[in-house]
Write a protein that holds these residues in place. Sequence first.
Motif, PDB file in Angstrom:
ATOM      1  N   ILE A  72      28.470  -9.729   8.412  1.00  0.00           N
ATOM      2  CA  ILE A  72      28.049  -8.371   8.060  1.00  0.00           C
ATOM      3  C   ILE A  72      26.935  -7.849   8.976  1.00  0.00           C
ATOM      4  CG2 ILE A  72      28.654  -8.742   5.628  1.00  0.00           C
ATOM      5  CD1 ILE A  72      25.552  -8.715   5.102  1.00  0.00           C
ATOM      6  N   GLU A  73      26.359  -8.712   9.837  1.00  0.00           N
ATOM      7  CA  GLU A  73      25.103  -8.367  10.503  1.00  0.00           C
ATOM      8  C   GLU A  73      25.191  -7.203  11.491  1.00  0.00           C
ATOM      9  OE1 GLU A  73      26.490 -11.381  10.359  1.00  0.00           O
ATOM     10  OE2 GLU A  73      26.796 -12.207  12.366  1.00  0.00           O
ATOM     11  N   HIS A  74      26.291  -7.082  12.240  1.00  0.00           N
ATOM     12  CA  HIS A  74      26.375  -5.982  13.220  1.00  0.00           C
ATOM     13  C   HIS A  74      26.570  -4.641  12.499  1.00  0.00           C
ATOM     14  CE1 HIS A  74      28.095  -9.340  15.973  1.00  0.00           C
ATOM     15  NE2 HIS A  74      26.815  -9.509  15.727  1.00  0.00           N
ATOM     16  N   LEU A  75      27.361  -4.690  11.428  1.00  0.00           N
ATOM     17  CA  LEU A  75      27.558  -3.485  10.619  1.00  0.00           C
ATOM     18  C   LEU A  75      26.241  -3.049   9.973  1.00  0.00           C
ATOM     19  CD1 LEU A  75      29.267  -1.352   9.212  1.00  0.00           C
ATOM     20  CD2 LEU A  75      30.000  -3.082   7.569  1.00  0.00           C
ATOM     21  N   ARG A 180      26.602  -7.312  23.149  1.00  0.00           N
ATOM     22  CA  ARG A 180      27.641  -8.108  22.473  1.00  0.00           C
ATOM     23  C   ARG A 180      27.192  -9.519  22.080  1.00  0.00           C
ATOM     24  NH1 ARG A 180      31.542  -7.811  27.375  1.00  0.00           N
ATOM     25  NH2 ARG A 180      29.454  -7.847  28.300  1.00  0.00           N
ATOM     26  N   THR A 181      27.882 -10.047  21.105  1.00  0.00           N
ATOM     27  CA  THR A 181      27.691 -11.428  20.682  1.00  0.00           C
ATOM     28  C   THR A 181      28.066 -12.369  21.829  1.00  0.00           C
ATOM     29  OG1 THR A 181      28.111 -12.918  18.839  1.00  0.00           O
ATOM     30  CG2 THR A 181      30.008 -11.789  19.716  1.00  0.00           C
ATOM     31  N   PHE A 182      27.537 -13.580  21.819  1.00  0.00           N
ATOM     32  CA  PHE A 182      27.835 -14.496  22.923  1.00  0.00           C
ATOM     33  C   PHE A 182      27.971 -15.927  22.437  1.00  0.00           C
ATOM     34  CE2 PHE A 182      23.667 -16.514  23.267  1.00  0.00           C
ATOM     35  CZ  PHE A 182      22.840 -15.593  22.664  1.00  0.00           C
ATOM     36  N   LEU A 231      19.694  -7.410  17.868  1.00  0.00           N
ATOM     37  CA  LEU A 231      20.660  -6.699  17.010  1.00  0.00           C
ATOM     38  C   LEU A 231      20.932  -7.497  15.732  1.00  0.00           C
ATOM     39  CD1 LEU A 231      22.814  -4.289  16.949  1.00  0.00           C
ATOM     40  CD2 LEU A 231      24.436  -6.004  17.704  1.00  0.00           C
ATOM     41  N   ASP A 232      21.185  -8.797  15.884  1.00  0.00           N
ATOM     42  CA  ASP A 232      21.408  -9.661  14.716  1.00  0.00           C
ATOM     43  C   ASP A 232      20.208  -9.625  13.779  1.00  0.00           C
ATOM     44  OD1 ASP A 232      23.937 -10.553  15.441  1.00  0.00           O
ATOM     45  OD2 ASP A 232      23.210 -12.386  16.401  1.00  0.00           O
ATOM     46  N   LEU A 233      19.008  -9.693  14.355  1.00  0.00           N
ATOM     47  CA  LEU A 233      17.783  -9.700  13.545  1.00  0.00           C
ATOM     48  C   LEU A 233      17.635  -8.379  12.784  1.00  0.00           C
ATOM     49  CD1 LEU A 233      15.064 -10.977  12.691  1.00  0.00           C
ATOM     50  CD2 LEU A 233      14.081 -10.115  14.811  1.00  0.00           C
TER      51      LEU A 233
HETATM   52 ZN   LIG Z   1      25.686 -11.111  16.327  1.00  0.00          ZN
END
Ligand SMILES: [Zn+2]
Length: 275
Positions: A72-75, A180-182, A231-233
């Motif tokens: 749910i974190e990016h949303l 983006r995620t990595f 972004l995640d944080l």
């Molecule tokens: Zn992420």
Amino acid sequence: MIKRQTTINRIFRISGIGLHSGREVNLEFLPRREFGIAFVMGGKIIPARYDMVGDTRLSTQISAEGAAVSTIEHLMAAFYFSGITNCLIYIDGPEVPILDGSAWEFYQGMWKAGVYEFPETGVYLKVLRPVEVNHNDAWVRVKPLNMLDITMTIDFRPPVGKQKKRVTDVENAFAIINSRTFVLQEEIEAIRKVGLAKGGSLDNAVVVGSEEIMNPHGLRYKKELVNHKILDLIGDLYTSGYRILGKVEANKTGHYLNNLLLKEIFSDPLNYSIY
Ligand SMILES: [Zn+2]
């Protein structure tokens, strides 16, 4: 800077595959009068809130009434950047779609839908006392400050190495939204072995090879990877239900510690005030 509770101005939909499940998932976003962001799955309501967070190994998962939604974190970060405080998300699968690996398409959807403002306030959480949590050499802490200010440090093997970034005007830090995620190339097999990352590809994640980035177009920003951790944080902090005001410093933090920080903040009413 928003001051009051808000929701989306009209309904919109987004579909895509889940990073871990590989399954197609459809989301329908509905305006909500009640405060907070919540998912609706098969008639069950799952508040997107820190006290509903369970699994934090590779993404942030929330669960309630026997239903669970992961990644749910990016949303949540997109809701933060859009200034939306109230929304219902109808979801027909166990995982929020990964899309391009960033919060960009969610943010675009919200931007196009527009913002509707309610008269009620109570959207900010002001940190009043320093709070810190740690695990091995990873830590995240927050100190009182009248705005959100984030400093993030990550440390991975080359070619990533140690990267540090400070964002002082978080609400307008647009380079964070589409970072983006990595994943490190050598981790992919282990993650797949436990049945995760089935939907992962170069279209929705940056893959860090032993010497270079494996994606044909490389990185979107020189600091895209540390940007994504920010972004995640931001997404994880928004599961507080509020826009946090404080100076946040983090070293190698992840979903687990981000959630623990919120639990620590809320453990003592003297740590914060809501307005
Ligand atoms: Zn992420």
